[in-house]
Design an enzyme around this catalytic site. Structure first.
Site, short mmCIF file in Angstrom:
data_model
loop_
_atom_site.label_atom_id
_atom_site.label_comp_id
_atom_site.label_asym_id
_atom_site.label_seq_id
_atom_site.Cartn_x
_atom_site.Cartn_y
_atom_site.Cartn_z
N ASP A 15 -2.09 -1.80 -3.18
CA ASP A 15 -3.82 -0.22 -3.87
C ASP A 15 -2.56 0.59 -4.50
OD1 ASP A 15 -5.28 1.42 -2.85
OD2 ASP A 15 -3.83 3.12 -1.52
N HIS B 190 -5.31 3.04 -4.90
CA HIS B 190 -5.05 4.28 -3.98
C HIS B 190 -5.55 4.93 -3.61
CE1 HIS B 190 -0.77 6.48 -3.98
NE2 HIS B 190 -1.86 6.64 -3.14
N GLN B 191 -7.15 4.12 -2.51
CA GLN B 191 -7.09 4.72 -1.93
C GLN B 191 -7.79 4.66 -0.28
OE1 GLN B 191 -10.65 1.69 -2.79
NE2 GLN B 191 -11.43 1.85 -0.77
N GLU C 157 0.63 3.56 -12.02
CA GLU C 157 -1.09 3.53 -11.35
C GLU C 157 -1.25 5.05 -12.30
OE1 GLU C 157 -0.63 3.63 -7.39
OE2 GLU C 157 -0.83 5.48 -7.47
N PHE D 280 -5.38 6.00 2.17
CA PHE D 280 -5.42 7.08 2.22
C PHE D 280 -7.06 7.79 2.89
CE2 PHE D 280 -6.75 10.58 -0.63
CZ PHE D 280 -6.69 9.60 -1.73
N THR E 231 0.63 -1.18 -0.23
CA THR E 231 -0.48 0.22 0.22
C THR E 231 0.21 0.99 0.17
OG1 THR E 231 0.07 0.13 1.80
CG2 THR E 231 -1.95 -0.99 1.45
N SER E 232 2.13 1.17 -0.47
CA SER E 232 3.37 2.38 -0.18
C SER E 232 3.20 3.11 -1.38
CB SER E 232 4.25 1.59 0.38
OG SER E 232 4.90 2.57 1.42
N ARG E 233 4.24 2.41 -2.57
CA ARG E 233 3.95 3.40 -3.82
C ARG E 233 4.64 1.82 -4.49
NH1 ARG E 233 1.95 7.00 -2.13
NH2 ARG E 233 2.71 9.25 -1.80
P1 NAD Z 1 7.77 6.79 7.52
O1 NAD Z 1 8.33 8.49 7.19
O2 NAD Z 1 6.62 7.48 8.97
O3 NAD Z 1 8.25 5.28 8.24
C1 NAD Z 1 8.65 4.72 6.48
C2 NAD Z 1 10.49 3.93 7.03
O4 NAD Z 1 10.03 3.13 6.18
C3 NAD Z 1 11.36 5.03 8.06
O5 NAD Z 1 11.08 4.48 9.44
C4 NAD Z 1 12.09 4.47 7.06
O6 NAD Z 1 13.10 4.59 8.28
C5 NAD Z 1 12.01 2.99 6.79
N1 NAD Z 1 12.07 2.98 4.92
C6 NAD Z 1 13.37 4.30 4.30
N2 NAD Z 1 13.66 3.66 3.83
C7 NAD Z 1 14.26 2.52 3.79
C8 NAD Z 1 14.41 0.72 3.19
N3 NAD Z 1 15.18 1.43 2.03
N4 NAD Z 1 14.80 -0.31 4.04
C9 NAD Z 1 13.58 -0.20 4.86
N5 NAD Z 1 13.21 0.53 5.70
C10 NAD Z 1 13.14 2.08 4.93
O7 NAD Z 1 6.50 6.51 6.31
P2 NAD Z 1 4.64 6.37 6.61
O8 NAD Z 1 4.09 7.77 7.02
O9 NAD Z 1 4.25 5.42 7.79
O10 NAD Z 1 4.55 6.67 4.74
C11 NAD Z 1 5.07 4.70 4.22
C12 NAD Z 1 4.40 5.46 2.96
O11 NAD Z 1 3.27 4.99 2.71
C13 NAD Z 1 5.17 6.96 1.75
O12 NAD Z 1 6.64 6.47 1.91
C14 NAD Z 1 4.23 6.50 1.30
O13 NAD Z 1 4.68 5.86 -0.05
C15 NAD Z 1 2.83 5.56 1.36
N6 NAD Z 1 1.75 6.22 2.04
C16 NAD Z 1 0.21 5.67 1.43
C17 NAD Z 1 -0.90 5.75 0.85
C18 NAD Z 1 -1.70 5.44 0.16
O14 NAD Z 1 -2.66 6.30 0.28
N7 NAD Z 1 -1.49 4.28 -0.17
C19 NAD Z 1 -0.86 7.07 1.92
C20 NAD Z 1 -0.23 7.66 2.60
C21 NAD Z 1 1.68 7.31 2.13
#
Ligand code: NAD
Length: 328
Positions: free
Chosen positions: A258, A295-296, A263, A298, A232-234
């Site tokens: 997600d 991508h929902q 996308e 959030f 659900t990240s990227r």
């Molecule tokens: P955050 O910055 O709080 O946490 C990210 C974590 O990833 C950190 O602890 C960081 O140390 C770690 N990290 C960085 N590089 C790394 C690596 N190479 N290996 C392992 N860990 C690593 O961010 P968050 O708020 O938890 O959000 C995480 C991700 O979620 C965002 O980057 C975004 O891409 C995604 N996101 C998706 C949606 C959605 O609607 N699907 C919404 C918000 C965020």
């Protein structure tokens, strides 16, 4: 401040209008996605507000700078789609919404896990068609299973907490240890251990040059057979073609997405009457054990309120020359 808000939908209009009662910015809502051509639409604005699939590359930033735009306000946490250096070179400030609701994304993540495990998407359709057969709907108890979290930041920590509540063993890989996770007995391991020990793997790290295709053919080969993979990240954190090969061989037993690498061409629009041109996406949708949402994760009331509120507060702080802690 005059702000042009790109890629707006009815829901953006709703939440930004409500939050702006306090800030009184002069907002123009634009449906167009921002790119170097549509940047012209920002004429007269001091700030532009953008979302995850706006194209904030060097060319776009130059086009914005030539119109005296001095602030780009991201209404998202991730900024992998922004050429930060180009903005700095052009003297354009960047602000974002680092944490609007980790719960929204974490809860959606758990929704995907539960749906895929208990085949709720299939059961829903079957029952509506009068098919009450249980064949093919067998799941497993989450209790006692191991979930591996890649990236234990804000969202990863909430997923860890929820999954602990299910009685899962939670292990994590991150560059840093999060005390919130350690407090609930999450065990930090290295990446090969996480891959080989987890029954479910959920990705919560940002997309960077280091994490691009973090889950590739080599990583998948180290996973337990029939592992469940959730992203659900990227999209580009996983190599979609490698994942499709692994789904075909059952090395991956279930996939929840997600986000999707390509996308940009698909999500956030109704394309139901058009011919799908993306063959990779089309192949993904043929698997009964793949669940994709557009991508929902959030998209909750709470998150939308927070996004609008923090974005407008960021703009006010920059307008008033104050230090904005959300500046990139
Ligand atoms: P955050 O910055 O709080 O946490 C990210 C974590 O990833 C950190 O602890 C960081 O140390 C770690 N990290 C960085 N590089 C790394 C690596 N190479 N290996 C392992 N860990 C690593 O961010 P968050 O708020 O938890 O959000 C995480 C991700 O979620 C965002 O980057 C975004 O891409 C995604 N996101 C998706 C949606 C959605 O609607 N699907 C919404 C918000 C965020």
């Amino acid at each position: 401040m005059k702000v042009s808000i790109f890629s707006t939908k009815s829901y953006d209009r709703q939440f930004f209008t409500a939050a702006n009662a306090k800030y009184q910015h002069e907002m123009t809502f634009l449906e167009s996605r921002l790119d170097h051509q549509t940047a012209l639409l920002a004429k007269g604005a001091i700030a532009v507000c953008v979302f995850v699939n706006d194209e904030v590359d060097k060319k776009t930033i130059e086009a914005l700078a030539s119109q005296n735009v001095s602030l780009i306000a991201l209404r998202s946490a991730g900024y992998n789609h922004v050429d930060v250096q180009a903005a700095k070179n052009m003297g354009i400030k960047l602000v974002r919404v680092p944490a609007y609701s980790p719960h929204a994304v974490a809860e959606h993540t758990v929704g995907l896990i539960l749906t895929l495990n208990r085949k709720l998407h299939r059961a829903y359709n079957r029952v509506r068609e009068g098919n009450f057969s249980l064949e093919g709907l067998l799941g497993f108890d989450l209790h006692g299973r191991t979930i591996g979290i890649i990236g234990s930041g804000r969202i990863g920590a909430v997923v860890a907490k929820i999954m602990t509540g299910f009685g899962c063993k939670v292990i994590a890989y991150d560059l840093y240890h999060n005390p919130q996770c350690e407090a609930i007995s999450v065990r930090y391991v290295d990446m090969p251990q996480l891959l080989s020990q987890s029954d479910i793997i959920s990705i919560h790290c940002p997309l960077t040059s280091e994490t691009y295709h973090l889950v590739d053919k080599k990583a998948i080969a180290q996973m337990k057979p029939h592992v469940m993979l959730i992203n659900t990240s990227r999209g580009a954190l996983i190599d979609t073609n490698a994942v499709i090969t692994a789904l075909k061989s059952s090395q991956i037993g279930a996939l929840g997405l997600d986000v999707y690498e390509q996308e940009l061409e698909l999500f956030f629009e109704d394309r139901s009457d058009r011919i799908l041109q993306d063959d990779t996406f089309a192949r993904l949708m043929t698997f009964p054990n793949v669940m994709i949402t557009g991508h929902q994760a959030f998209f909750t009331e709470d998150a939308m309120q927070a996004i609008a509120e923090v974005t407008l507060a960021n703009i006010t702080q920059i307008e008033q020359g104050q230090i904005c802690e959300n500046e990139i």
